[in-house]
Design an enzyme around this catalytic site. Structure first.
Site, PDB file in Angstrom:
ATOM      1  N   ASP A 175       0.874  -1.180   0.000  1.00  0.00           N
ATOM      2  CA  ASP A 175       0.000   0.000   0.000  1.00  0.00           C
ATOM      3  C   ASP A 175       0.905   1.221   0.000  1.00  0.00           C
ATOM      4  OD1 ASP A 175      -1.735   2.090   0.472  1.00  0.00           O
ATOM      5  OD2 ASP A 175      -2.756   1.147   2.169  1.00  0.00           O
ATOM      6  N   SER A 228       1.636  11.027 -16.468  1.00  0.00           N
ATOM      7  CA  SER A 228       0.488  11.284 -17.333  1.00  0.00           C
ATOM      8  C   SER A 228       0.820  12.495 -18.184  1.00  0.00           C
ATOM      9  CB  SER A 228      -0.753  11.578 -16.478  1.00  0.00           C
ATOM     10  OG  SER A 228      -1.809  12.116 -17.244  1.00  0.00           O
ATOM     11  N   TYR A 269      -5.461  16.252  -9.392  1.00  0.00           N
ATOM     12  CA  TYR A 269      -4.754  15.153 -10.050  1.00  0.00           C
ATOM     13  C   TYR A 269      -3.552  15.676 -10.831  1.00  0.00           C
ATOM     14  CZ  TYR A 269      -3.918  11.161 -13.128  1.00  0.00           C
ATOM     15  OH  TYR A 269      -3.332  10.129 -13.817  1.00  0.00           O
ATOM     16  N   LYS A 321       0.515  15.002 -10.399  1.00  0.00           N
ATOM     17  CA  LYS A 321       1.357  14.516 -11.487  1.00  0.00           C
ATOM     18  C   LYS A 321       2.435  15.539 -11.858  1.00  0.00           C
ATOM     19  CE  LYS A 321      -0.604  10.505 -12.109  1.00  0.00           C
ATOM     20  NZ  LYS A 321       0.115   9.243 -11.826  1.00  0.00           N
TER      21      LYS A 321
END
Length: 284
Positions: free
Chosen positions: A65, A143, A156, A160
């Site tokens: 995790d 990404s 998000y 990134k």
């Protein structure tokens, strides 16, 4: 490093229950790597096991995790105890998120950063001493959203962007001790990642207030792009394998012509060589 010489080499991959992580784990094993495929919940490993069986490869499936430092340490220590080495890490685990600042809490944003940024740091920090010992590679799936900010993806993309900035800064330092650092930049990928955002679109639109028209337009465009132009997870896994096995992989690797064109709107230095040439000079 090449696939022909990697039979005894060990790679640890995070987030392998589905999508890019699953495909990358199978691809690495097919290329001869001892592949430690990790996931947060081992109860979700059935699809991974089936994919490995269908491909005729063996995977070492373990719990990890990324937001639990003790779990990360136990997984990395276990790999060293069992194999005596770690040659590469692929940071793939992550979580999607859709929202905009006025309509979400700072705690929501902090949680996105915890998974997508600090999770990467936990795994990377625990692994680096062992990657130094083998002259290994630290690979992170980011990404195109780590290069160009996108509407309703503030948190998000921030995570990134943080990963990209951290790794771009770390790369020349890590190179001085023999560790290669690389980032993989997919665009739209036909995986469960979008579903994992956990949205109820009707509820989101109802709660969006003055942002509802913009959110609807964004969702329409996003759904269309995933239906019409998404890469397969296997194609992205091929780029991960390039970073694992190529003789001199670039720092920044886009996974498709579309991703190269998209990021190229911001990055004239597509492979990062000019930036790393400069910052590498700062540390000799």
């Amino acid at each position: 490093m090449s696939s022909t010489s990697s039979a005894a080499k060990v790679v640890l991959i995070t987030g392998t229950s589905s999508g890019i992580g699953l495909a990358a784990a199978v691809a690495a094993a097919k290329a001869g790597w001892r592949t430690v495929a990790t996931l947060r919940d081992p109860a979700r490993a059935d699809r991974l096991r089936k994919a490995a069986a269908d491909a005729g490869v063996e995977l070492d499936i373990r719990r990890l995790d990324v937001v639990d430092e003790a779990s990360v340490a136990a997984a990395v220590d276990g790999v060293i105890a069992d194999y005596g080495r770690l040659d590469a890490v692929v940071n793939n685990a992550g979580a999607g998120h859709l929202g905009t600042l006025e309509n979400e809490t700072v705690a929501d944003v902090r949680q996105v950063m915890e998974v997508n940024f600090f999770g990467v740091l936990h795994v990377s920090k625990a692994s680096l001493p062992h990657l130094r010992a083998t002259g290994g590679r630290l690979i992170t799936v980011t990404s195109v959203g780590g290069v160009i900010g996108q509407p309703f993806n503030e948190a998000y993309c921030a995570a990134k962007f943080a990963v990209e900035g951290y790794m771009e800064s770390l790369a020349p330092v890590a190179a001085t001790v023999g560790v290669g650092v690389h980032v993989i930049e997919p665009g739209a990928v036909a995986t469960e990642f979008v579903n994992n955002v956990g949205l109820d679109i009707e509820d989101e639109l109802a709660a969006a207030g003055p942002y509802a028209p913009a959110l609807q337009a964004y969702l329409d465009r996003t759904v269309a792009s995933f239906l019409n132009g998404a890469q397969s997870q296997e194609e992205v896994a091929g780029t991960v394998l390039e970073a694992l096995t190529g003789d001199r992989p670039a720092f920044r690797l886009q996974t498709s012509d579309w991703a190269r064109g998209f990021t190229g709107a911001k990055l004239t230095d597509l492979d990062g060589s000019a930036v790393l040439g400069m910052t590498g000079g700062w540390v000799g």
